[in-house]
Design a protein around this motif. Structure first.
Motif, mmCIF file in Angstrom:
data_model
loop_
_atom_site.group_PDB
_atom_site.id
_atom_site.type_symbol
_atom_site.label_atom_id
_atom_site.label_comp_id
_atom_site.label_asym_id
_atom_site.label_seq_id
_atom_site.Cartn_x
_atom_site.Cartn_y
_atom_site.Cartn_z
ATOM 1 N N PHE A 59 10.616 -49.587 -7.896
ATOM 2 C CA PHE A 59 11.658 -48.684 -7.428
ATOM 3 C C PHE A 59 12.954 -49.449 -7.251
ATOM 4 N N THR A 60 14.034 -48.705 -7.115
ATOM 5 C CA THR A 60 15.357 -49.266 -6.869
ATOM 6 C C THR A 60 15.839 -48.770 -5.514
ATOM 7 N N LEU A 61 16.394 -49.668 -4.717
ATOM 8 C CA LEU A 61 17.020 -49.298 -3.452
ATOM 9 C C LEU A 61 18.529 -49.388 -3.606
ATOM 10 N N TRP A 62 19.194 -48.259 -3.399
ATOM 11 C CA TRP A 62 20.649 -48.216 -3.390
ATOM 12 C C TRP A 62 21.101 -48.352 -1.936
ATOM 13 N N LEU A 63 21.856 -49.417 -1.661
ATOM 14 C CA LEU A 63 22.324 -49.658 -0.300
ATOM 15 C C LEU A 63 23.375 -50.743 -0.311
ATOM 16 N N HIS A 64 23.991 -50.956 0.844
ATOM 17 C CA HIS A 64 24.804 -52.159 1.018
ATOM 18 C C HIS A 64 24.020 -53.098 1.913
ATOM 19 N N PRO A 65 23.872 -54.366 1.522
ATOM 20 C CA PRO A 65 23.014 -55.282 2.284
ATOM 21 C C PRO A 65 23.440 -55.504 3.724
ATOM 22 N N TYR A 66 24.713 -55.228 4.065
ATOM 23 C CA TYR A 66 25.156 -55.439 5.441
ATOM 24 C C TYR A 66 24.878 -54.226 6.319
ATOM 25 N N ALA A 67 24.637 -53.071 5.726
ATOM 26 C CA ALA A 67 24.461 -51.836 6.489
ATOM 27 C C ALA A 67 23.125 -51.846 7.229
ATOM 28 N N ALA B 159 15.530 -50.479 5.373
ATOM 29 C CA ALA B 159 14.721 -50.236 4.174
ATOM 30 C C ALA B 159 14.323 -51.534 3.491
ATOM 31 N N SER B 160 15.256 -52.467 3.366
ATOM 32 C CA SER B 160 14.916 -53.711 2.674
ATOM 33 C C SER B 160 13.946 -54.555 3.503
ATOM 34 N N THR B 161 14.070 -54.523 4.829
ATOM 35 C CA THR B 161 13.100 -55.223 5.682
ATOM 36 C C THR B 161 11.701 -54.666 5.434
ATOM 37 N N LEU C 11 17.470 -54.208 -6.149
ATOM 38 C CA LEU C 11 18.513 -53.913 -5.174
ATOM 39 C C LEU C 11 19.787 -53.524 -5.913
ATOM 40 N N GLN C 12 20.236 -52.290 -5.711
ATOM 41 C CA GLN C 12 21.502 -51.830 -6.274
ATOM 42 C C GLN C 12 22.533 -51.812 -5.157
ATOM 43 N N VAL C 13 23.443 -52.761 -5.191
ATOM 44 C CA VAL C 13 24.437 -52.898 -4.127
ATOM 45 C C VAL C 13 25.569 -51.903 -4.344
ATOM 46 N N LEU C 14 25.874 -51.142 -3.303
ATOM 47 C CA LEU C 14 26.982 -50.192 -3.376
ATOM 48 C C LEU C 14 28.312 -50.926 -3.269
ATOM 49 N N ASP C 15 29.259 -50.479 -4.078
ATOM 50 C CA ASP C 15 30.583 -51.098 -4.111
ATOM 51 C C ASP C 15 31.604 -49.980 -4.247
ATOM 52 N N HIS C 16 32.345 -49.721 -3.161
ATOM 53 C CA HIS C 16 33.287 -48.600 -3.168
ATOM 54 C C HIS C 16 34.436 -48.810 -4.157
ATOM 55 N N ALA C 17 34.619 -50.034 -4.621
ATOM 56 C CA ALA C 17 35.659 -50.289 -5.612
ATOM 57 C C ALA C 17 35.217 -49.893 -7.019
ATOM 58 N N ASP C 18 33.946 -49.622 -7.193
ATOM 59 C CA ASP C 18 33.392 -49.252 -8.497
ATOM 60 C C ASP C 18 33.209 -47.743 -8.536
ATOM 61 N N ALA C 19 34.195 -47.029 -9.097
ATOM 62 C CA ALA C 19 34.187 -45.569 -9.080
ATOM 63 C C ALA C 19 32.989 -44.994 -9.825
ATOM 64 N N GLU C 20 32.638 -45.600 -10.948
ATOM 65 C CA GLU C 20 31.510 -45.090 -11.735
ATOM 66 C C GLU C 20 30.196 -45.246 -10.968
ATOM 67 N N LEU C 21 30.029 -46.398 -10.346
ATOM 68 C CA LEU C 21 28.819 -46.640 -9.562
ATOM 69 C C LEU C 21 28.729 -45.667 -8.395
#
Length: 218
Positions: free
Chosen positions: A3-11, A17-19, A30-40
């Motif tokens: 599976f893939t987890l979409w999250l920000h590691p600091y949140a 979830a990652s723990t 791990l799919q890291v969220l990045d607000h600077a990446d509009a497509e993501l």
């Protein structure tokens, strides 16, 4: 199971979830969220109907969201009975502690942070004082709940309750210190020493210190 987890590691809820994934020993992407990446972020918006993290996407492309449900999914697909105890009473206590931590620790913590960062407009000191009082009540409730001598949040095994508490208590105590609550302090020390949470913190380390409060000094 993959599976893939979409999250920000600091949140905090992402670390919950990652723990859990690290605790179960289940490999994941791990799919890291990045607000600077509009497509993501557009793709994340299609996966998360309320725009909240974490979101789990399984091998067939099905999505699971809300952190507690994500952890339950992982536990069930890893064989069950580890993070959600098989015993009904133990499972109920686990879910109770999880909900208290999510609602009365994570909730006011996030509102205070949003206020301090100005994300809710001009910071509202009255609202922040109310949320600080709610956090203090949560600390009191948890201190009392731990008075039966349990090792972990819901008993003698590490569960969903601890996956929630590890990150959320770590960040929230920077806003409202634990103070004279020795059982809460001892539980938190066990949480921060847990290897699964240490791995979640290592994921967050490259992003620096994003919490608008100094490290806990109590």
């Amino acid at each position: 199971m993959s599976f893939t987890l979409w999250l920000h590691p600091y949140a905090g809820y992402g670390q919950k979830a990652s723990t859990a994934a690290y605790e179960l020993g289940t490999p994941f992407t791990l799919q890291v969220l990045d607000h600077a990446d509009a497509e993501l972020m557009a793709e994340f918006g299609r996966l998360s109907p309320f725009g909240k993290m974490p979101v789990l996407v399984d091998a067939e492309g099905r999505t699971v969201f809300e952190s507690s449900i994500v952890v339950e999914w992982m536990d069930r697909h890893a064989g069950g009975g580890r993070l959600i105890p098989a015993d009904p009473d133990a499972a109920l206590e686990t879910r109770l502690i999880d909900r208290i931590v999510d609602t009365y620790v994570g909730g006011p913590m996030n509102r205070i942070v949003f206020n301090r960062l100005g994300r809710a407009g001009t910071p509202n000191p009255v609202a922040m004082e109310q949320d600080e009082a709610e956090l203090a009540r949560a600390w009191d409730w948890l201190e009392n709940r731990l008075s039966d001598g349990r090792t972990w949040g819901a008993g003698e095994t590490f569960t969903l309750a601890d996956c929630a508490a590890a990150p959320l208590t770590t960040y929230a105590r920077r806003l409202v210190p634990f103070g004279d609550r020795p059982r809460l302090r001892a539980w938190h020390a066990r949480l921060t020493a847990r290897p699964s949470f240490q791995r979640a913190l290592a994921d967050a380390a490259p992003y620096g210190n994003l919490m608008p409060a100094p490290p806990a000094a109590d």
